[in-house]
Design an enzyme around this catalytic site. Sequence first.
Site, PDB file in Angstrom:
ATOM      1  N   GLU A 229      -4.198  -2.742   3.438  1.00  0.00           N
ATOM      2  CA  GLU A 229      -2.594  -2.670   4.645  1.00  0.00           C
ATOM      3  C   GLU A 229      -2.999  -1.286   4.540  1.00  0.00           C
ATOM      4  O   GLU A 229      -3.550   0.017   3.848  1.00  0.00           O
ATOM      5  CB  GLU A 229      -1.551  -2.819   3.846  1.00  0.00           C
ATOM      6  CG  GLU A 229      -1.770  -4.525   2.866  1.00  0.00           C
ATOM      7  CD  GLU A 229       0.352  -4.457   2.608  1.00  0.00           C
ATOM      8  OE1 GLU A 229       1.068  -4.190   2.748  1.00  0.00           O
ATOM      9  OE2 GLU A 229      -0.206  -5.523   1.235  1.00  0.00           O
ATOM     10  N   LYS A 231      -2.354   2.472   4.544  1.00  0.00           N
ATOM     11  CA  LYS A 231      -0.590   2.755   3.458  1.00  0.00           C
ATOM     12  C   LYS A 231       0.358   3.939   4.482  1.00  0.00           C
ATOM     13  O   LYS A 231       0.191   5.096   5.361  1.00  0.00           O
ATOM     14  CB  LYS A 231      -1.470   3.802   2.708  1.00  0.00           C
ATOM     15  CG  LYS A 231      -0.756   4.617   1.926  1.00  0.00           C
ATOM     16  CD  LYS A 231      -1.079   5.941   0.527  1.00  0.00           C
ATOM     17  CE  LYS A 231      -0.835   6.473  -0.453  1.00  0.00           C
ATOM     18  NZ  LYS A 231       0.627   6.793  -0.134  1.00  0.00           N
ATOM     19  N   ARG A 251      11.148   6.059  -4.881  1.00  0.00           N
ATOM     20  CA  ARG A 251      10.402   5.758  -6.213  1.00  0.00           C
ATOM     21  C   ARG A 251      10.633   5.985  -7.049  1.00  0.00           C
ATOM     22  O   ARG A 251      10.589   5.766  -8.720  1.00  0.00           O
ATOM     23  CB  ARG A 251       9.182   6.650  -5.290  1.00  0.00           C
ATOM     24  CG  ARG A 251       7.861   5.892  -5.925  1.00  0.00           C
ATOM     25  CD  ARG A 251       6.626   6.332  -5.689  1.00  0.00           C
ATOM     26  NE  ARG A 251       5.339   7.069  -6.344  1.00  0.00           N
ATOM     27  CZ  ARG A 251       4.715   7.946  -6.797  1.00  0.00           C
ATOM     28  NH1 ARG A 251       3.744   7.405  -5.526  1.00  0.00           N
ATOM     29  NH2 ARG A 251       3.793   8.046  -8.013  1.00  0.00           N
ATOM     30  N   GLU A 276       8.551   0.444   3.098  1.00  0.00           N
ATOM     31  CA  GLU A 276       8.187   2.300   3.096  1.00  0.00           C
ATOM     32  C   GLU A 276       9.089   2.278   4.435  1.00  0.00           C
ATOM     33  O   GLU A 276       9.599   1.773   4.924  1.00  0.00           O
ATOM     34  CB  GLU A 276       6.744   2.423   3.646  1.00  0.00           C
ATOM     35  CG  GLU A 276       6.576   4.125   3.704  1.00  0.00           C
ATOM     36  CD  GLU A 276       6.092   4.186   2.425  1.00  0.00           C
ATOM     37  OE1 GLU A 276       5.530   5.679   2.560  1.00  0.00           O
ATOM     38  OE2 GLU A 276       6.032   3.174   1.910  1.00  0.00           O
ATOM     39  N   ARG A 395      -1.735   0.118 -12.884  1.00  0.00           N
ATOM     40  CA  ARG A 395      -2.542  -1.042 -13.453  1.00  0.00           C
ATOM     41  C   ARG A 395      -3.680  -1.442 -12.956  1.00  0.00           C
ATOM     42  O   ARG A 395      -3.972  -1.414 -11.934  1.00  0.00           O
ATOM     43  CB  ARG A 395      -2.664  -2.887 -14.236  1.00  0.00           C
ATOM     44  CG  ARG A 395      -0.224  -2.533 -15.099  1.00  0.00           C
ATOM     45  CD  ARG A 395      -0.780  -1.756 -16.152  1.00  0.00           C
ATOM     46  NE  ARG A 395       1.036  -2.144 -16.261  1.00  0.00           N
ATOM     47  CZ  ARG A 395       1.478  -2.904 -17.262  1.00  0.00           C
ATOM     48  NH1 ARG A 395       0.898  -3.932 -17.331  1.00  0.00           N
ATOM     49  NH2 ARG A 395       2.673  -3.163 -17.401  1.00  0.00           N
ATOM     50  N   LYS A 401      -5.089   3.002  -3.678  1.00  0.00           N
ATOM     51  CA  LYS A 401      -4.549   3.497  -2.802  1.00  0.00           C
ATOM     52  C   LYS A 401      -6.637   4.645  -2.002  1.00  0.00           C
ATOM     53  O   LYS A 401      -6.765   5.242  -2.548  1.00  0.00           O
ATOM     54  CB  LYS A 401      -3.771   4.603  -2.597  1.00  0.00           C
ATOM     55  CG  LYS A 401      -3.877   5.722  -3.776  1.00  0.00           C
ATOM     56  CD  LYS A 401      -2.851   6.203  -4.052  1.00  0.00           C
ATOM     57  CE  LYS A 401      -2.652   7.081  -4.907  1.00  0.00           C
ATOM     58  NZ  LYS A 401      -1.657   7.693  -5.069  1.00  0.00           N
TER      59      LYS A 401
END
Length: 530
Positions: A229, A231, A251, A276, A395, A401
């Site tokens: 996807e 960012k 966040r 977002e 994790r 990213k």
Amino acid sequence: MRCAIMRAFADLLDGLIYTRSRNAKLKLIGDYLRATPDPDRGWAMAALTGKLDLPAVKPALIRAMVEARVDPVLYAMSRDFVGDSAETIALLWPEPAVPPEDTTPLTLSHIVATLAGISKSDAPAILASMLDRLEADERFALLKLAMGALRVGISARLAKTALAQAFGLDVDAVEEVWHGLVPPYAPLFDWAEGRGAQPAARNVPVFRPFMLAHPLEAESVDLADYAAEWKWDGIRVQLVHVAGETRLYSRAGDDITHSFPEIAASFAAPGVLDGELLVKGEFQGGEAASFNALQQRLGRKQVSARTLAEYPAFVRLYDILFDGEEDLRALPWTERRTRLEVFAPRLDPERFDVSAVIEAADFAALEEIRAGARDASIEGVMLKRRDSPYVAGRRAGLWYKWKRDPLIADCVLMYAQRGSGKRSSFYSDYTFGAWTAEGELLPVGKAYFGFTDEELKWLDRYVRTHTVNRFGPVRETDKTLVLEVAFDSIHESKRHKSGLAMRFPRISRIRTDKPAHEADTIEGLRRLAT
């Protein structure tokens, strides 16, 4: 009269400042929490996690208070040298001529209760009387507590991890209940010490910790196992609607509902979504504008009708955590994605859409797509393992990213200022500029990271030996040093004299080999603007 609790809190802050090891910091906090009684340890946790707000105590008030006791010029010079207001005041504060009459023990709970219930007019005298009864390091701890900016080298997550480890709890379980509680967290410590059940947040729109991504270091993942996807370059938000109430969280878990009332009003379907937050672009057919446009909306307690009209916000949805009361976080990403696509049509299409999946045959094709993405609101690519559950934190092996390569410009150092905390003795905040067609140097950005410790020492010496003017704590340099600056994007900005604003600038190289007149121009940077 000295108080053991205030002494213990001062020792904790002192230890955290001078300890670099993460494990050592965890032990310091854990030992403190086990040894300190309620409610003081709860207030300490509130301070460590940034959840303590004492509105009557403001920096300007504290500055006026100290200048009534200490020569203002001496204070200003000392503050400039030390780089931290609390430390400066703690060291400069004079001993009282007469011993204080009030000998009430200064516990954290007493301090918070007193400062939370006073007016701004009474705050200076009351705070000064407290400082009179403390030693220098205790004064430092009190001021840090009162101003709500500890800056002792820990994150809120690390403080919660320390609490979890100290009492044998799961840190994700602590995170799950944290935002449904308020300081001084008595139910949390009752649970931690076996006196009560695990707190639960039902019918309350609480925050759940975000799932985060590791940077992609190499093409070490099989693209068949991952979905790609975009960012997006906004701010990550969580939308929660429970029992008729809607909350919008950042966040960090901060409630930002008041800054985006139109988003909250449009989200009335029971559930919890991850997405977002972006602003629509005026010249992009309603697509996302740059982060610079979003900044016009951030941090506002009240949003005018004009701002709502000029910077309309929307959320590009990534994931679904709850569908109604059903917790979907244990499901694989593919199933959550399907549920999200079913959930999203219930929402206002002017305010919500779903982030598209990028179709790419292989890594080479994905890299080519990523390299060509210079849209104002795209930071790079996300890779999400198709069978991954939604778990708090980072994790390994689940989400990655893959940021687009940074842009590079050669800029001229113009101004420098000392940093804070461990950098308070170094000129580590650098303002740099580019040339106009007329030969004028205009600031285009400011950076305070990207360099090594050795480069910091070199830059600090350079600033000290090439200063041509001073403006309070700011030094103006002789405009001869070129810095190679990396940045994610650059945008048109009416707020800056140059008309440009960089996104995430950092110093990537010191160009002693390049003459200043060969540095980049405003016009050249403008061509990179998106």
